[in-house]
Enzyme design. Structure first.
Site, PDB file in Angstrom:
ATOM      1  N   CYS A  45       0.834  -1.208   0.000  1.00 22.38           N
ATOM      2  CA  CYS A  45       0.000   0.000   0.000  1.00 22.38           C
ATOM      3  C   CYS A  45       0.864   1.251   0.000  1.00 22.38           C
ATOM      4  O   CYS A  45       0.539   2.259  -0.636  1.00 22.38           O
ATOM      5  CB  CYS A  45      -0.910   0.038   1.217  1.00 22.38           C
ATOM      6  SG  CYS A  45      -1.982  -1.382   1.350  1.00 22.38           S
TER       7      CYS A  45
HETATM    8  C1  BEZ Z   1       0.530  -4.690   1.849  1.00 18.63           C
HETATM    9  O1  BEZ Z   1      -0.215  -3.760   1.556  1.00 18.63           O
HETATM   10  O2  BEZ Z   1       1.722  -4.583   1.804  1.00 18.63           O
HETATM   11  C2  BEZ Z   1      -0.053  -5.995   2.250  1.00 18.63           C
HETATM   12  C3  BEZ Z   1      -1.245  -6.030   2.917  1.00 18.63           C
HETATM   13  C4  BEZ Z   1      -1.762  -7.249   3.297  1.00 18.63           C
HETATM   14  C5  BEZ Z   1      -1.080  -8.414   2.993  1.00 18.63           C
HETATM   15  C6  BEZ Z   1       0.127  -8.362   2.302  1.00 18.63           C
HETATM   16  C7  BEZ Z   1       0.650  -7.136   1.931  1.00 18.63           C
END
Ligand code: BEZ
Length: 212
Positions: A45
């Protein structure tokens, strides 16, 4: 019931990093990209929000406003934005909805319980100025989105809004487009496509991008 293409984008008022936002009023006459994230302080994100900030000019020249969402509160978003700015070498310049009560996530069906009971998946909606939903994509949490693809779809939507064409697979702005099969009147075709067109098959007629 889940949302479908052509449905009106549900309106809402929700807290954000730029104060309370009422979606329809905030969008005004712009197109919108509304996209959700599983949670704050997550690595994928962080890169996605950095990318979106860096594409500010690309969104602006297409008259598009971006708005992100995760189910964390504003103070968490604000601390995370500092990290995004620092690590992605940008300034987050669009609002992040603080959907702690999951009002928007529920309206837009962004929680898929068989994937995760509480966190939003990576949903993305393109909304046109008439507030109609024009694209829905859902990615798993483990896969970051390709924002060049989002811009490509916006280019296609905006082109096909004004011309009787559709865009082929892997099309990019400036490439040849196809004349919609419903258009059969030769005079209208000649008027609409003065650069000419090539008949590959009667149903597959290629013409230069009418805006190029
Ligand atoms: C991320 O946004 O990095 C993420 C969120 C949930 C699971 C794996 C990665």
């Amino acid at each position: 019931m889940s949302l479908r293409l052509g449905d009106e984008a549900p309106d809402f008022t929700q807290e954000s990093t730029q104060g309370p936002i009422s979606l329809h009023q905030w969008l005004g006459n712009s197109w919108g990209v509304l996209f959700s994230h599983p949670a704050d302080f997550t690595p994928v994100c962080t890169t996605e929000l950095g990318l979106t900030a860096k594409l500010k000019e690309d969104f602006a020249k297409r008259n598009v406003k971006a708005i992100a969402l995760s189910v964390d509160p504003v103070d968490s978003h604000n601390r995370w934005i500092n990290d995004i700015n620092e690590t992605q070498l940008t300034q987050v310049n669009f609002p992040i909805l603080a959907d702690a009560d999951r009002k928007v996530a529920t309206l837009y069906d962004m929680i898929h319980p068989n994937a995760n009971a509480t966190l939003t998946v990576r949903s993305l909606f393109i909304i046109d100025p008439a507030k109609k939903i024009r694209l829905i994509i859902t990615y798993p949490a483990s896969t970051g989105r390709n924002f060049d693809e989002i811009l490509r779809v916006i280019d296609s939507l905006q082109l096909t809004e004004h011309h009787k064409v559709a865009t082929p697979g892997n099309w990019k702005s400036g490439d040849d487009v196809v004349i919609v099969p419903a258009l059969q009147d030769p005079e209208e075709i000649a008027r609409g496509f003065p650069k000419g067109y090539k008949v590959v098959k009667p149903y597959l007629r290629l013409t230069p991008d009418p805006r190029a």
